[in-house]
Design a protein around this motif. Structure first.
Motif, PDB file in Angstrom:
ATOM      1  N   GLY A 193       0.453  -1.295  -0.011  1.00 26.27           N
ATOM      2  CA  GLY A 193       0.006   0.000   0.252  1.00 26.27           C
ATOM      3  C   GLY A 193       1.146   1.430   0.114  1.00 26.27           C
ATOM      4  O   GLY A 193       0.590   1.989   0.201  1.00 26.27           O
ATOM      5  N   LEU A 194       2.097   1.220  -1.088  1.00 24.04           N
ATOM      6  CA  LEU A 194       2.917   2.583  -0.683  1.00 24.04           C
ATOM      7  C   LEU A 194       2.885   3.056  -1.680  1.00 24.04           C
ATOM      8  O   LEU A 194       1.818   2.351  -2.998  1.00 24.04           O
ATOM      9  CB  LEU A 194       4.139   1.700  -0.555  1.00 24.04           C
ATOM     10  N   ASP A 195       2.938   4.454  -2.315  1.00 30.66           N
ATOM     11  CA  ASP A 195       3.041   5.330  -2.929  1.00 30.66           C
ATOM     12  C   ASP A 195       4.105   5.016  -4.568  1.00 30.66           C
ATOM     13  O   ASP A 195       5.458   4.531  -4.540  1.00 30.66           O
ATOM     14  CB  ASP A 195       2.948   6.859  -3.025  1.00 30.66           C
ATOM     15  N   GLU A 196       3.949   4.727  -5.327  1.00 25.94           N
ATOM     16  CA  GLU A 196       4.955   4.354  -6.050  1.00 25.94           C
ATOM     17  C   GLU A 196       5.904   6.307  -6.805  1.00 25.94           C
ATOM     18  O   GLU A 196       7.282   5.298  -7.009  1.00 25.94           O
ATOM     19  CB  GLU A 196       4.317   4.185  -7.705  1.00 25.94           C
ATOM     20  N   ASP A 197       5.792   6.298  -6.242  1.00 23.75           N
ATOM     21  CA  ASP A 197       6.586   7.981  -7.145  1.00 23.75           C
ATOM     22  C   ASP A 197       6.745   8.809  -5.375  1.00 23.75           C
ATOM     23  O   ASP A 197       7.619   9.431  -5.385  1.00 23.75           O
ATOM     24  CB  ASP A 197       5.207   8.920  -7.776  1.00 23.75           C
ATOM     25  N   VAL A 198       7.024   8.011  -4.761  1.00 21.84           N
ATOM     26  CA  VAL A 198       7.822   8.272  -3.319  1.00 21.84           C
ATOM     27  C   VAL A 198       9.126   7.716  -3.602  1.00 21.84           C
ATOM     28  O   VAL A 198       9.299   6.780  -3.165  1.00 21.84           O
ATOM     29  CB  VAL A 198       7.126   8.247  -2.135  1.00 21.84           C
ATOM     30  N   THR A 199      10.009   8.447  -2.691  1.00 21.21           N
ATOM     31  CA  THR A 199      11.262   7.895  -2.021  1.00 21.21           C
ATOM     32  C   THR A 199      11.445   7.390  -1.179  1.00 21.21           C
ATOM     33  O   THR A 199      10.518   8.160   0.040  1.00 21.21           O
ATOM     34  CB  THR A 199      12.808   8.688  -2.633  1.00 21.21           C
ATOM     35  N   TYR A 200      11.518   6.343  -0.863  1.00 18.27           N
ATOM     36  CA  TYR A 200      11.504   5.559   0.481  1.00 18.27           C
ATOM     37  C   TYR A 200      12.994   4.998   2.190  1.00 18.27           C
ATOM     38  O   TYR A 200      13.843   4.285   0.523  1.00 18.27           O
ATOM     39  CB  TYR A 200      10.463   4.102   0.314  1.00 18.27           C
ATOM     40  N   ALA A 201      12.938   5.675   2.220  1.00 17.47           N
ATOM     41  CA  ALA A 201      14.152   5.037   3.693  1.00 17.47           C
ATOM     42  C   ALA A 201      13.348   3.880   4.583  1.00 17.47           C
ATOM     43  O   ALA A 201      12.217   3.881   4.780  1.00 17.47           O
ATOM     44  CB  ALA A 201      14.646   5.999   4.352  1.00 17.47           C
ATOM     45  N   ASP A 276      14.052   2.541  -1.130  1.00 11.73           N
ATOM     46  CA  ASP A 276      15.063   3.497  -1.639  1.00 11.73           C
ATOM     47  C   ASP A 276      16.169   3.045  -1.176  1.00 11.73           C
ATOM     48  O   ASP A 276      17.468   2.468  -2.236  1.00 11.73           O
ATOM     49  CB  ASP A 276      14.658   3.903  -2.098  1.00 11.73           C
ATOM     50  N   PHE A 277      16.455   2.726   0.079  1.00 14.04           N
ATOM     51  CA  PHE A 277      17.722   2.362   0.726  1.00 14.04           C
ATOM     52  C   PHE A 277      16.994   2.476   2.251  1.00 14.04           C
ATOM     53  O   PHE A 277      16.158   2.623   2.234  1.00 14.04           O
ATOM     54  CB  PHE A 277      17.927   4.216   0.581  1.00 14.04           C
ATOM     55  N   ILE A 278      18.190   1.899   3.162  1.00 13.44           N
ATOM     56  CA  ILE A 278      17.690   1.124   4.463  1.00 13.44           C
ATOM     57  C   ILE A 278      18.708   2.090   5.626  1.00 13.44           C
ATOM     58  O   ILE A 278      19.930   3.121   5.211  1.00 13.44           O
ATOM     59  CB  ILE A 278      17.951  -0.034   4.342  1.00 13.44           C
ATOM     60  N   ILE A 279      18.044   2.646   6.296  1.00 11.31           N
ATOM     61  CA  ILE A 279      18.846   3.178   7.587  1.00 11.31           C
ATOM     62  C   ILE A 279      19.790   2.471   8.717  1.00 11.31           C
ATOM     63  O   ILE A 279      18.394   2.303   9.527  1.00 11.31           O
ATOM     64  CB  ILE A 279      18.720   4.689   8.433  1.00 11.31           C
TER      65      ILE A 279
END
Length: 372
Positions: A193-201, A276-279
């Motif tokens: 249920g996440l947005d396709e156009d967002v950058t996710y950490a 897109d990346f992990i912290i």
């Protein structure tokens, strides 16, 4: 006589420890060993090669019922190994408390040779009993394994020289054999249920003070509109309300997606493929399974510059920030979020390193000389 070895692991599924156990036993099976896993799962990787039996409940609570399950499960596991003429058992050690002391004492009662993998060479709760710790390492474990030079150096400072003499450094392996990194990002995001156009950490794993989620929330940029944060994991001796208050005070509610629960393997695959990346904003760590998991997926990493992290990310496979420095973490998040080419480079280099330096096939060979 055939070569045999077992792992008794009462943490297993609850803490994701079964990934390690399954990968190591699978690699040892490929070297001709008959392998056994006694834990809280009933199935796993290459069941034809690994004899898996459930001897523990999923969650062993710290009460009389939990203690009874722990003791009963350990005795049952030892009996299974003895029945199958297994003489060596591998055990995951995370703390030097009464729980591993009792479990290891049962191992010795059954005459088993014990290889103890010291994941956290001291408890982050700072409440270890020194006498119990010394007794466990000196009397109940025949061979001690640590995962890096940092952990080895720490043990040298706190344990007698005779224990250090039986301590070896063997790396923690990667996770490529037990993950699905082929789920497309679009598919994973739709599932979650996440947005396709967002950058996710992504922040992933147990939520507790030493993991530094509060630092991440205070550092997370609010001035990049399409940058959002996924938080996935279950609190451990911690209250998530602490973090919710930071989210609210910094007006991050609309920029955060919460999965505050036990994460299944299917959900884990989707989370790592969607991000897109992990912290990893840890305050303390001796070895991070999450870091190696991320590298196995080819997920770019931002991590605190703790010695254990620097030993792995030692050749530009990710971004490091000054530990507990909120401003520096903010800078590195912005750098990673804004540079897709950089992320692709880190992803490629991470997979190369996992396959070349953290392969279980190589790691298992180092265990062979100890088991025999």
């Amino acid at each position: 006589m055939s070569k045999k070895v077992g792992i008794i692991d009462y943490v297993g599924l609850k803490g994701g420890n079964h990934y390690y156990s399954l990968c190591l036993l699978d690699a040892l099976a490929n070297l001709g060993y008959e392998t056994y896993l006694l834990s809280n799962l009933t199935e796993g990787l290459n069941e034809e090669k690994i004899h898996i039996q459930k001897t523990f409940d999923f969650d062993i609570s710290r009460n009389l019922t939990g203690f009874s399950n722990l003791i009963g499960g350990t005795i049952n596991a030892c009996r299974i190994l003895k029945k199958n003429r297994v003489k060596t058992v591998i055990f995951h050690l995370f703390e030097a408390s009464w729980i591993p002391l009792v479990v290891l004492s049962i191992f010795k009662f059954y005459g088993l040779k014990v290889i103890g993998i010291s994941h956290d060479v001291t408890s982050f709760e700072k409440n270890e009993n020194q006498k119990a710790r010394d007794f466990i390492y000196s009397k109940l474990i025949d061979q001690v394994i640590v995962h890096n030079q940092y952990s080895y150096n720490y043990l040298k400072q706190v344990l007698p020289i005779d224990i250090i003499a039986k301590t070896r450094i063997i790396k923690h392996g990667g996770h490529k054999a037990i993950i699905n990194s082929n789920i497309g990002q679009k598919t994973a995001r739709k599932t979650l249920g996440l947005d396709e156009d967002v950058t996710y950490a992504l922040f992933f794993g147990q939520i507790k003070k030493v993991k530094g989620l509060d630092l991440l929330l205070k550092a997370f940029p609010t001035d990049i509109e399409n940058l959002h944060l996924i938080i996935a994991g279950k609190p451990w001796k911690d209250e998530f309300q602490i973090y919710e208050s930071i989210i609210e005070s910094r007006r991050l509610t609309s920029k955060t997606k919460l999965f505050i629960k036990y994460i299944s393997e299917e959900e884990r695959d989707n989370l790592y493929n969607a991000a897109d990346f992990i912290i990893l904003p840890y305050r303390e760590i001796f070895q991070s399974g999450v870091l190696l998991m991320a590298m196995s997926y080819g997920l770019p990493i931002i991590a605190s510059d703790l010695p254990a992290n620097k030993e792995v990310l030692n050749n530009n496979e990710g971004l490091l920030f000054k530990s507990e420095n909120i401003e520096n973490l903010n800078t590195q998040i912005k750098k990673m979020a804004s540079d897709k080419v950089l992320r692709e480079s880190y992803a490629k280099d991470s997979i190369i390193k996992i396959e070349s330096e953290y392969a279980w096939s190589t790691i298992a060979k180092e265990y062979v000389s100890i088991i025999q």
